[in-house]
Design a protein around this motif. Structure first.
Motif, PDB file in Angstrom:
ATOM      1  N   ASP A 127       0.825  -1.211   0.000  1.00 35.95           N
ATOM      2  CA  ASP A 127       0.000   0.000   0.000  1.00 35.95           C
ATOM      3  C   ASP A 127       0.861   1.263   0.000  1.00 35.95           C
ATOM      4  N   GLU A 128       2.149   1.086  -0.322  1.00 34.74           N
ATOM      5  CA  GLU A 128       3.072   2.211  -0.419  1.00 34.74           C
ATOM      6  C   GLU A 128       4.197   1.819  -1.354  1.00 34.74           C
ATOM      7  N   PRO A 129       4.979   2.794  -1.830  1.00 34.05           N
ATOM      8  CA  PRO A 129       6.098   2.454  -2.718  1.00 34.05           C
ATOM      9  C   PRO A 129       7.116   1.570  -2.016  1.00 34.05           C
ATOM     10  N   ALA A 130       7.852   0.818  -2.793  1.00 33.29           N
ATOM     11  CA  ALA A 130       8.897  -0.045  -2.258  1.00 33.29           C
ATOM     12  C   ALA A 130      10.063   0.800  -1.743  1.00 33.29           C
ATOM     13  N   TRP A 131      10.930   0.180  -0.955  1.00 30.27           N
ATOM     14  CA  TRP A 131      12.122   0.838  -0.436  1.00 30.27           C
ATOM     15  C   TRP A 131      13.318   0.051  -0.927  1.00 30.27           C
ATOM     16  N   ILE A 132      14.375   0.701  -1.373  1.00 29.50           N
ATOM     17  CA  ILE A 132      15.555   0.017  -1.892  1.00 29.50           C
ATOM     18  C   ILE A 132      16.720   0.246  -0.948  1.00 29.50           C
ATOM     19  N   GLY A 133      17.388  -0.835  -0.586  1.00 31.92           N
ATOM     20  CA  GLY A 133      18.531  -0.748   0.304  1.00 31.92           C
ATOM     21  C   GLY A 133      18.761  -2.074   0.996  1.00 31.92           C
ATOM     22  N   THR A 134      19.348  -2.004   2.194  1.00 36.63           N
ATOM     23  CA  THR A 134      19.599  -3.211   2.991  1.00 36.63           C
ATOM     24  C   THR A 134      19.150  -2.950   4.426  1.00 36.63           C
ATOM     25  N   PRO A 135      18.887  -4.006   5.189  1.00 39.65           N
ATOM     26  CA  PRO A 135      18.535  -3.813   6.600  1.00 39.65           C
ATOM     27  C   PRO A 135      19.684  -3.213   7.419  1.00 39.65           C
ATOM     28  N   ASN A 136      20.886  -3.217   6.874  1.00 41.54           N
ATOM     29  CA  ASN A 136      22.035  -2.644   7.574  1.00 41.54           C
ATOM     30  C   ASN A 136      22.159  -1.136   7.380  1.00 41.54           C
ATOM     31  N   ASP A 137      21.361  -0.543   6.503  1.00 44.15           N
ATOM     32  CA  ASP A 137      21.417   0.898   6.257  1.00 44.15           C
ATOM     33  C   ASP A 137      20.926   1.672   7.475  1.00 44.15           C
ATOM     34  N   SER A 138      21.524   2.828   7.711  1.00 45.27           N
ATOM     35  CA  SER A 138      21.132   3.645   8.867  1.00 45.27           C
ATOM     36  C   SER A 138      19.702   4.161   8.747  1.00 45.27           C
ATOM     37  N   ASP A 139      19.189   4.277   7.515  1.00 46.00           N
ATOM     38  CA  ASP A 139      17.819   4.761   7.336  1.00 46.00           C
ATOM     39  C   ASP A 139      16.820   3.632   7.046  1.00 46.00           C
ATOM     40  N   TRP A 140      17.192   2.383   7.385  1.00 48.04           N
ATOM     41  CA  TRP A 140      16.293   1.227   7.207  1.00 48.04           C
ATOM     42  C   TRP A 140      14.993   1.494   7.964  1.00 48.04           C
TER      43      TRP A 140
END
Length: 101
Positions: A69-82
């Motif tokens: 119900d929202e746009p996807a997020w790109i990155g990793t769970p290790n990112d500071s902005d996860w």
């Protein structure tokens, strides 16, 4: 057009309620609060994997929260902005080349 006209990639579908039992495409504009997006099955990416399957060797991936119900997020769970609430991932799409026209 052997099997009829080609359907659009995404259409709006109206979900009836107990009080509103009308049927028809007109309902998506008349009752927009009850309309939801419908994407043709062949356009869906099969096999979103759960968070537990991710490891650092996979690098950046596309993260989803179900229901979507929202746009996807790109990155990793290790990112500071996860964001911390995505539950599934799919591979990152191929990077396109720059057009020169």
């Amino acid at each position: 057009m052997k099997n009829g006209p080609e359907l659009p990639a995404e259409i709006m579908v109206w979900h009836s309620t107990p009080n509103l039992t009308h049927i028809g495409t007109w309902a998506t504009t008349r009752y927009p609060d009850h309309a939801v997006g419908y994407v043709r099955k062949e356009r869906l990416t099969p096999g979103a994997r759960p968070l537990e399957d991710w490891h650092e060797d996979l690098g950046f991936v596309v993260w989803w929260k179900f229901p979507v119900d929202e746009p996807a997020w790109i990155g990793t769970p290790n990112d500071s902005d996860w964001p911390g609430y995505h539950t599934h991932f799919t591979p990152h799409p191929e990077i396109p080349c720059e057009r020169s026209d």
